[in-house]
Write an enzyme that holds these catalytic residues in place. Structure first.
Site, PDB file in Angstrom:
ATOM      1  CD  GLU A 103      -2.971  -1.118   2.232  1.00 10.48           C
ATOM      2  OE1 GLU A 103      -2.504  -1.587   3.295  1.00 10.48           O
ATOM      3  OE2 GLU A 103      -4.130  -0.698   2.120  1.00 10.48           O
ATOM      4  CD  GLU A 123      -3.881  -6.273   3.520  1.00  9.12           C
ATOM      5  OE1 GLU A 123      -3.898  -7.023   2.518  1.00  9.12           O
ATOM      6  OE2 GLU A 123      -3.087  -5.324   3.627  1.00  9.12           O
TER       7      GLU A 123
END
Ligand code: NAD
Length: 700
Positions: A103, A123
């Protein structure tokens, strides 16, 4: 100092060094902020490179921050500042770039990486969604569908795939710093400046309802009983309709919702539990394990072959011994077949098979194991035979070598005693197939030395196993807890439930495979042999394991004979209902005069799970396992217990120990007291209104 900033030739290099794997924790974020502040207003900087020292770019966010309030400074503000720089920002990557690591790269203007780098957003496997802008930036770079493919798949992709998906701009060669700086110098000649992901738009037409439906169906199939993947879909689709900042707000809302789920709490629990198992409170910290450079395995059968593969995969030479040339040859062929199937599935490259098989040397003579650092015995399950072998090993092995047995049921202390050096002897209980299953139970006898324990726990790392330490008892942790599970499943068959009903109830609840399907896969004869060998320790219950015995007597050995609890058409492993099996079970019930009743799915699950939990608590109480979370690791890593329910003892806490106790007492009424007695520790914890997690904390 975690973050350093250097400027040379117009390029600022922000370099992060937070060993071992450059996790992005609060201190790292704070120092990154400071570096960005220093850059502001500098006219000598024409480009910025963000990179990490050591083995990898940022490997991910600090999962320790998951619980508790968010820690300042936050990701959102940091990434916004990084992205807002008015000179191009290049992420120079290597190693394993996961989660928050990817990210942060998405918030940079350009992304380049060394060959061999892997990228992923795992995730959902922790019950959450990318929460540092990933769900809003990734679709802006590569579109909704590709973004969700990456997020739902959760597995890392390589450089070629990253280039193809479109979030990586270039592969750099040789060295990350020099490569990224060279790339930075090229940008102005191409007329390229800052390129902010947040300023891009997702074409709303690319996010169709049909695609959403398809992805939702896929997520429900891949992640049954879970919600994180569905939240990820919601978040990524929002990127197509909301402005960037509102999209981030929505992402934050969904992350908070995900973190509050049991699914996420359970998955995070297992994540940490797996990292905890190597900690042994009664081993002094100065105890060091023996380095292992050479191994030997005695017995080239099913387990021995698999264990030898584990060593070869770790790059360690291993000598494989058996009692005849034919047995060795069978082992060699089995190993070659396993490598062929790995090759076929793309798990290894063409050259790997030869290299790895080259590390496995067959031998008939025990003298060839004299220089091994670890020797693992995996011959037939026969105490006298194992004792003879350990007597030989005791005489031949080099001083201090770890002598391990893979026994499932025999007394390790008795095997150790025969070696004449019981301090070196330990149980290393691999699970079948040994080259695949991640669990390794490590069993210490009262005489195993601290160094041998440490060596065994350390050895698990190169073998890519999760070790769990246990003390000697029948069945150790996992198989001992299986006893009541298997007993109740079989008993319910005699009470009129069908194998499919029992297995489907368990599988719908989350077990990887229903217990009866497992028996068919492992071979009913294998369980019957165990029952026979242990008949003297069984309770006086005429219905005990009678389903197994009835099928066995009719020649139904499971998948290998095409019939067991189900019917099969080998090599296809599809389970078909078989009226003949149902009839055998029915006849057995009549013979034993067992009352028929109906079972709801919920009752089936409860009746199978309660004995697992109750026995797990006994195991804790007796000190066979060090902690409740270790028991959870055994069941999630070795027995197909759903990670998203956290393992049996975490699950017990989530339904409440009082409910567990009530359940055990209810079945004591219904089924009789012979098998249904609450573990004393269960009753005590309920009285004291404590949880197993609290019990763990107090002991550590
Ligand atoms: N199969 C499983 O699922 C499983 C799982 C965990 C543990 N175990 C345990 O692992 C051990 C091996 O099981 P397996 O399923 O691989 O058995 P197996 O029958 O497939 O293999 C045993 C091998 O040992 C060899 N052997 C016998 N006597 C020997 C001797 N004196 N010297 C050298 N080799 C000798 C045999 O020739 C054979 O190749 C047993 O103790 C078993 O309880 C098995």
């Amino acid at each position: 100092m975690i973050v350093t900033l250097e400027v040379a030739g117009g390029v600022a290099v922000i370099s992060v060094n937070n060993p071992p794997v450059n996790t992005i924790n609060a201190a790292t974020r704070q120092q990154l902020f400071e570096a960005l502040a220093e850059l502001r207003g500098r006219s000598d900087v024409r480009a910025v490179v963000l990179m990490c020292a050591g083995s990898t770019f940022f490997s991910g966010a600090d999962i320790g921050e998951f619980s508790g309030p968010p820690q300042e400074p936050g990701y959102r503000r940091l990434f916004a500042q990084l992205e807002a720089l008015d000179v191009p920002v290049i992420a120079g990557m290597h190693g394993t770039v996961l989660g928050g690591g990817l990210e942060i790269a998405l918030a940079c203007h350009y992304r380049v990486a060394l060959p061999g780098t892997r990228f992923g957003l795992p995730e959902v496997t922790l019950g959450i969604i990318p929460g540092a802008g990933g769900t809003q930036r990734l679709p802006r770079l590569i579109g909704v569908e590709r973004a969700l493919d990456l997020i739902l798949d959760a597995r890392p992709v390589d450089v070629a795939r990253a280039l193809e998906l479109g979030f990586l701009d270039a592969q750099i060669d040789v060295e990350v710093r020099a490569g990224a700086i060279a790339y930075a110098h090229l940008l102005p000649t191409g007329g390229r400046g800052p390129r902010r992901t947040s300023e891009r738009l997702v074409d709303p037409a690319s996010a169709t309802p049909a695609m959403r439906e398809r992805l939702t169906a896929q997520a429900r199939r891949q992640y049954p009983n879970r919600t994180a993947a569905l939240s990820a879909i919601e978040a990524v689709f929002a990127a197509a309709r909301l402005p960037f900042e509102q999209g981030l707000d929505f992402e934050a809302e969904l992350v908070d919702r995900a973190k509050a789920t049991l699914e996420s709490k359970a998955l995070v629990h297992v994540f940490f539990a797996e990292r905890e198992t190597r900690k042994v409170p009664d081993l002094a910290p100065e105890i060091r394990g023996q380095p292992v450079a050479k191994a030997a395995v005695i017995g080239a059968g099913t387990m021995g072959a698999g264990i030898a593969i584990c060593f070869a995969n770790a790059g360690l030479p291993v000598t494989l011994i058996d009692s005849s040339g034919e047995a060795l040859e069978r082992g060699r062929v089995a190993i070659s077949n396993i490598y062929d199937s790995m090759l076929k599935r793309g798990r290894i490259g063409a050259a790997d098979k030869g290299l790895r098989m080259g590390l496995i040397q067959g031998a008939l003579d025990y003298a060839s194991v004299a220089d091994a650092d670890v020797i693992i015995e995996a011959v037939f399950e026969d105490l006298a035979l194992k004792r003879r072998i350990f007597a030989k090993l005791g005489a031949i092995a080099k001083p201090g070598a770890l002598l391990a047995t893979n026994t499932s049921t025999l007394d390790i202390a008795a095997i150790a005693e025969a070696s004449g050096r019981p301090q070196d002897v330990i149980g290393l209980h691999f699970f079948s197939p040994a080259n695949v299953m991640p669990l390794l139970e490590v069993i210490r006898s009262g005489q195993t030395s601290p160094q041998a324990i440490r060596t065994a726990l350390d050895l698990a790392r190169p073998l890519k196993k999760t070790p769990v330490l246990a003390r000697v008892c029948y069945g150790f942790i996992g198989n001992r807890m299986m006893e009541g599970y298997a007993r109740e499943a079989q008993r319910m068959l005699l009470e009129g439930a069908t194998p499919r009903q029992v297995d489907c109830a368990l599988e719908d609840w989350g077990m990887a495979m229903g217990i009866l399907g497992v028996f068919d896969m492992a071979g009913i004869d294998v369980s019957v042999n165990v029952h026979r060998a242990n008949a003297d320790r069984y309770p006086p219950d005429p219905s005990y394991y009678q389903a197994d015995l009835a099928l066995y007597a009719a020649g139904r050995l499971g998948q290998k004979s095409g019939q067991g609890y189900y019917r099969y058409t080998p090599p296809d492993r599809t389970r078909y209902d078989d009226p003949q099996a149902l009839q055998l079970l029915q006849e057995t019930a009549v013979r034993l005069d067992i009352r028929q009743r109906s079972h709801s799915d919920a009752q089936i699950v409860e009746r199978c799970l309660l004995p697992i939990i109750n026995e797990g608590i006994r195991i804790l109480e007796e000190g066979v396992a060090l902690r409740a979370s270790d028991v959870d690791v055994v069941w999630t890593a070795g027995y197909g217990f759903p990670r998203y329910r956290g393992g049996p003892l975490f699950y017990a806490d989530t339904i409440g120990l009082a409910a567990v106790l009530d359940g055990v007492l209810k079945y004591r009424e219904l089924c009789g007291p012979m098998h249904w007695q609450p573990a004393p520790l269960l009753a005590r914890l309920v009285r004291e209104r404590r949880t197993l997690a609290e019990w763990d904390r107090k002991r550590d």
